[in-house]
Design an enzyme around this catalytic site. Structure first.
Site, PDB file in Angstrom:
ATOM      1  N   HIS A  92      -6.107  -7.155  -0.787  1.00  0.00           N
ATOM      2  CA  HIS A  92      -6.304  -5.726  -1.082  1.00  0.00           C
ATOM      3  C   HIS A  92      -5.517  -5.306  -2.318  1.00  0.00           C
ATOM      4  O   HIS A  92      -4.438  -5.823  -2.587  1.00  0.00           O
ATOM      5  CB  HIS A  92      -5.859  -4.884   0.117  1.00  0.00           C
ATOM      6  CG  HIS A  92      -6.528  -5.257   1.407  1.00  0.00           C
ATOM      7  ND1 HIS A  92      -5.969  -6.150   2.305  1.00  0.00           N
ATOM      8  CD2 HIS A  92      -7.717  -4.866   1.928  1.00  0.00           C
ATOM      9  CE1 HIS A  92      -6.785  -6.288   3.348  1.00  0.00           C
ATOM     10  NE2 HIS A  92      -7.855  -5.525   3.138  1.00  0.00           N
ATOM     11  N   HIS A 138       0.817  -1.227   0.000  1.00  0.00           N
ATOM     12  CA  HIS A 138       0.000   0.000   0.000  1.00  0.00           C
ATOM     13  C   HIS A 138       0.850   1.276   0.000  1.00  0.00           C
ATOM     14  O   HIS A 138       0.322   2.363  -0.239  1.00  0.00           O
ATOM     15  CB  HIS A 138      -0.931   0.036   1.218  1.00  0.00           C
ATOM     16  CG  HIS A 138      -1.999  -1.010   1.184  1.00  0.00           C
ATOM     17  ND1 HIS A 138      -2.918  -1.111   0.164  1.00  0.00           N
ATOM     18  CD2 HIS A 138      -2.297  -2.033   2.047  1.00  0.00           C
ATOM     19  CE1 HIS A 138      -3.733  -2.126   0.397  1.00  0.00           C
ATOM     20  NE2 HIS A 138      -3.379  -2.713   1.534  1.00  0.00           N
TER      21      HIS A 138
END
Ligand code: Q9C
Ligand code: ZN
Length: 344
Positions: A199, A161
């Site tokens: 994710h 991320h």
């Protein structure tokens, strides 16, 4: 298969995180690394080594220098202001402000350099994230030099991320991106990153979005309903030089192995056609049916099939640990991928 791991990675230990309006125990906690380490040891895979210490140079090939400096000093600055607990942002630049000003105050910089509240900067955060980058780099050395055909970088905190100058999603430095760039700088002309974490790897995508020398392919929960919400759609294909080298496979809540595997087959074709000199796998196992913050339905035995499919690509491969929060089964699931790869 050689595993790289550093105990320093345990030093990041957030006091907790906000979840659904409550301050709860952090999902991304030191025990995660210990769960994976125990499973690697039990599998008798071969050497488990601590990485050598790298300079900041390979990190600065990916991340902005002022951002890295901020990560190094933020906790001390927070404490110098007599703040309790960990350093957390309280405000973000949400489209309605100008983007060309980096605030001077720590609160301003916390908001400038982050995108969520789930990623505390605690006393040991910098030492742990630097160690995780070193763990990734040690694996990159092995596969880019041809010394190993495959390696496992047991990184924690995770990295996918983290963008070039923005942290969030429990990620501070992008371990997989740093490893990919190291391979590019040491002989690999093309590197593919396959991201199988639940994710979307928004940070990795941002870092390589305008480049054709690093391909990014990601299978993940549809951002319409899943974190990180603001990136990861199928129409994000790369831009400029990078157009056609970014591939997203958003999948609905409840996705099971058959549907997930169909997307893996599609992503594998893209990777194969690209003919990479090295493959980096962002290995999150938060696709597991009992993961506390995710919504796919993969089971323990499916992870070996995943490893098998990845081995079929036949590339020098570095597995870089990302997410996975069902801590009891985390190690078994991650190591099943590695076993599937080895036994293919
Ligand atoms: N407080 C990785 O799997 N959202 N990051 C948390 C609960 C953050 C996941 C919501 C999820 C980040 C590497
Ligand atoms: Zn994840």
């Amino acid at each position: 298969m050689k595993t790289y791991y550093s105990r320093k990675q345990l030093e990041h230990n957030a006091a907790g995180e906000f979840n659904r309006g409550a301050f709860v125990q952090a999902f991304e906690r030191p025990d995660r690394a210990l769960s994976v380490l125990a499973a690697v040891e039990a599998a008798h895979f071969g050497a488990i080594e601590a990485p050598t210490e790298f300079s900041l140079d390979p990190i600065l090939r990916i991340h902005d220098a002022a951002f890295v400096k901020f990560l190094q000093t933020a906790y001390a600055e927070w404490k110098a202001m007599d703040r309790p607990g960990d350093a957390l942002p309280m405000m973000w630049n949400a489209r309605v402000f100008r983007e060309d000003k980096i605030p001077e105050s720590l609160d301003g910089r916390l908001g400038y350099y982050s995108f969520d509240i789930s990623s505390a900067i605690a006393a040991g955060t910098w030492d742990a994230v630097k160690a995780a980058a070193d763990v990734a780099l040690a694996g990159a050395v092995d596969i880019s030099s041809g010394r190993e055909k495959v390696a496992f970088s047991l990184c924690r905190p995770p990295g996918h991320h983290a963008a070039s100058d923005c942290y969030g999603g429990y990620c501070y430095l992008n371990n997989a991106a740093i490893a990919a760039q190291y391979c590019r700088d040491h002989g690999a002309n093309r590197v593919a990153i396959l991201d199988v974490d639940f994710h979307h790897g928004n940070g990795t995508q941002q870092i390589f979005y305008s480049r054709s020398d690093v391909l990014f392919a990601s299978l993940h929960g549809d951002p319409k309903t899943e974190y990180p919400y603001f990136l990861g759609y199928a129409d994000e294909k790369g831009k400029g030089e990078g157009e056609g080298f970014n591939h997203n496979y958003p999948l609905p809540r409840g996705t099971d192995w058959d549907a997930w595997n169909a997307a893996l087959t599609a992503a594998s074709k893209v990777v194969d056609t690209y003919k990479p000199d090295a493959l980096i796998v962002s290995l999150g196992v938060d696709t597991y049916k009992n993961d506390p913050i995710s919504s796919f339905k993969l089971d323990t035995q499916h992870y070996a099939l995943m490893g098998q499919a990845i081995a079929k690509l036949g590339k020098p491969t570095l597995f870089v640990m990302e997410g996975g929060y069902a801590i009891g089964e985390l190690g078994t699931n991650a190591v099943n991928v590695l076993k599937g790869f080895e036994n293919a």
